[in-house]
Write a protein that holds these residues in place. Structure first.
Motif, PDB file in Angstrom:
ATOM      1  N   GLU A 116       0.780  -1.343   0.122  1.00 42.36           N
ATOM      2  CA  GLU A 116      -0.032   0.121  -0.015  1.00 42.36           C
ATOM      3  C   GLU A 116       0.933   1.411  -0.025  1.00 42.36           C
ATOM      4  O   GLU A 116       0.764   2.213  -0.711  1.00 42.36           O
ATOM      5  N   LYS A 117       1.852   1.471   0.831  1.00 39.24           N
ATOM      6  CA  LYS A 117       2.651   2.194   0.984  1.00 39.24           C
ATOM      7  C   LYS A 117       3.966   2.601  -0.437  1.00 39.24           C
ATOM      8  O   LYS A 117       4.309   3.606  -0.577  1.00 39.24           O
ATOM      9  N   ASP A 118       4.135   1.468  -0.799  1.00 37.45           N
ATOM     10  CA  ASP A 118       5.417   1.404  -1.635  1.00 37.45           C
ATOM     11  C   ASP A 118       4.936   1.294  -3.275  1.00 37.45           C
ATOM     12  O   ASP A 118       4.946   2.062  -3.995  1.00 37.45           O
ATOM     13  N   SER A 119       4.389   0.153  -3.506  1.00 34.27           N
ATOM     14  CA  SER A 119       3.881  -0.399  -4.803  1.00 34.27           C
ATOM     15  C   SER A 119       2.532   0.312  -5.267  1.00 34.27           C
ATOM     16  O   SER A 119       2.642   0.711  -6.652  1.00 34.27           O
ATOM     17  N   TYR A 120       1.543   0.449  -4.729  1.00 34.83           N
ATOM     18  CA  TYR A 120       0.305   1.018  -4.872  1.00 34.83           C
ATOM     19  C   TYR A 120       0.474   2.419  -5.543  1.00 34.83           C
ATOM     20  O   TYR A 120      -0.190   2.434  -6.532  1.00 34.83           O
ATOM     21  N   PRO A 121       1.227   3.252  -5.017  1.00 33.11           N
ATOM     22  CA  PRO A 121       1.289   4.622  -5.282  1.00 33.11           C
ATOM     23  C   PRO A 121       1.868   4.532  -6.843  1.00 33.11           C
ATOM     24  O   PRO A 121       1.702   5.467  -7.553  1.00 33.11           O
ATOM     25  N   ARG A 122       3.122   3.812  -6.918  1.00 32.32           N
ATOM     26  CA  ARG A 122       3.537   3.700  -8.325  1.00 32.32           C
ATOM     27  C   ARG A 122       2.803   3.142  -9.213  1.00 32.32           C
ATOM     28  O   ARG A 122       2.770   3.470 -10.706  1.00 32.32           O
ATOM     29  N   PHE A 123       1.973   2.335  -8.870  1.00 34.90           N
ATOM     30  CA  PHE A 123       0.802   1.356  -9.933  1.00 34.90           C
ATOM     31  C   PHE A 123       0.002   2.548 -10.278  1.00 34.90           C
ATOM     32  O   PHE A 123      -0.169   2.844 -11.579  1.00 34.90           O
ATOM     33  N   LEU A 124      -0.451   3.389  -9.530  1.00 35.10           N
ATOM     34  CA  LEU A 124      -1.206   4.611  -9.921  1.00 35.10           C
ATOM     35  C   LEU A 124      -0.732   5.616 -10.898  1.00 35.10           C
ATOM     36  O   LEU A 124      -1.481   6.047 -11.742  1.00 35.10           O
ATOM     37  N   LYS A 125       0.581   5.697 -10.625  1.00 34.55           N
ATOM     38  CA  LYS A 125       1.200   6.624 -11.510  1.00 34.55           C
ATOM     39  C   LYS A 125       1.819   5.836 -12.934  1.00 34.55           C
ATOM     40  O   LYS A 125       2.256   6.588 -13.913  1.00 34.55           O
ATOM     41  N   SER A 126       1.670   4.498 -12.943  1.00 36.57           N
ATOM     42  CA  SER A 126       2.334   3.891 -14.028  1.00 36.57           C
ATOM     43  C   SER A 126       1.532   4.197 -15.455  1.00 36.57           C
ATOM     44  O   SER A 126       0.294   4.714 -15.543  1.00 36.57           O
ATOM     45  N   ALA A 127       2.278   3.791 -16.476  1.00 38.39           N
ATOM     46  CA  ALA A 127       1.578   4.063 -17.737  1.00 38.39           C
ATOM     47  C   ALA A 127       0.522   3.043 -18.351  1.00 38.39           C
ATOM     48  O   ALA A 127      -0.594   3.773 -18.816  1.00 38.39           O
ATOM     49  N   SER A 128       0.524   2.153 -17.640  1.00 38.03           N
ATOM     50  CA  SER A 128      -0.452   0.959 -17.866  1.00 38.03           C
ATOM     51  C   SER A 128      -1.756   1.555 -17.293  1.00 38.03           C
ATOM     52  O   SER A 128      -2.873   1.464 -17.931  1.00 38.03           O
ATOM     53  N   TYR A 129      -1.642   2.096 -15.839  1.00 38.44           N
ATOM     54  CA  TYR A 129      -2.852   2.520 -15.246  1.00 38.44           C
ATOM     55  C   TYR A 129      -3.544   3.698 -15.709  1.00 38.44           C
ATOM     56  O   TYR A 129      -4.637   4.121 -15.841  1.00 38.44           O
ATOM     57  N   GLN A 130      -2.493   4.651 -16.146  1.00 38.76           N
ATOM     58  CA  GLN A 130      -2.757   6.091 -16.500  1.00 38.76           C
ATOM     59  C   GLN A 130      -3.720   5.716 -18.039  1.00 38.76           C
ATOM     60  O   GLN A 130      -4.817   6.300 -18.368  1.00 38.76           O
ATOM     61  N   ASP A 131      -3.281   4.812 -18.922  1.00 35.98           N
ATOM     62  CA  ASP A 131      -3.875   4.530 -20.070  1.00 35.98           C
ATOM     63  C   ASP A 131      -5.415   3.649 -19.827  1.00 35.98           C
ATOM     64  O   ASP A 131      -6.302   4.184 -20.575  1.00 35.98           O
TER      65      ASP A 131
END
Length: 203
Positions: free
Chosen positions: A172-187
């Motif tokens: 939640e503190k580490d991977s999840y914020p990066r996932f939300l900023k990732s190109a795949s999720y942004q798409d």
């Protein structure tokens, strides 16, 4: 079909039909009509083109809303099967999918009712994810690892609770914020937003 020869099957059949009461013949015709209607009915679950399009559109709207809900909280993401799949795919790119796999294994473990299966599953999960030098070792502190090891001696559905909580917090503190900023999720969010805009323009 006609036949003048004595004993002809067709002639016998015609005579037999002629001898039947009219009510019988009418019932036969009625039965034939009913059979025709049944045979031309669509299969159960089969829908017409327009209704299936409506259902597809509804599913797309639901999935679009779901994608946007993933950014509301980590809990929302974990509640969604497609969200878990998308997050797992992202974690693979960071070579840290074992954290989510461990969390999912613990969730499945809690549903185990048989004490025999509980003990064998607990050992299997510990050997795969928790013990030192485990094939898919998760990132937890030494103290939590030792507490979990001791819990195995009398395995209950709660024996991985502390290790699972630590792993969840890490994601939640580490991977999840990066996932939300990732190109795949942004798409995914852009596609979801565009579907929402398209829906509003057609109403």
């Amino acid at each position: 079909m006609s036949c003048w020869m004595p004993g002809c099957p067709a002639l016998s059949m015609c005579r037999g039909l002629a001898a039947l009461p009219i009510t019988c013949l009418e019932r036969a015709k009625d039965l034939k009509t009913r059979l025709g209607i049944v045979l031309h009915k669509p299969e159960p679950g089969h829908t017409t083109g327009s209704s299936s399009k409506l259902q597809l559109g509804s599913r797309r709207r639901d999935s679009s809303r779901e994608v946007l809900e993933w950014r509301e909280s980590f809990d929302q993401l974990l509640k969604s099967k497609s969200g878990v799949n998308a997050f797992h795919t992202f974690l693979k790119t960071e070579f840290s999918e074992e954290n989510l796999d461990f969390w999912l294994a613990c969730e499945d473990f809690k549903k185990t009712r048989s004490k025999t299966k509980l003990a064998s599953k607990a050992n299997r999960i510990f050997e795969e994810f928790v013990q030192n030098e485990a094939p898919r070792e998760v990132n937890i502190d030494h103290e939590t690892r030792e507490i979990t090891r001791k819990n195995l001696s009398g395995a209950t559905s709660a024996c991985f609770n502390e290790a699972q909580a630590k792993t969840r917090t890490l994601m939640e503190k580490d991977s999840y914020p990066r996932f939300l900023k990732s190109a795949s999720y942004q798409d995914m969010t852009k596609q979801a937003a565009s579907r929402g805009t398209s829906k509003r323009s057609h109403t």
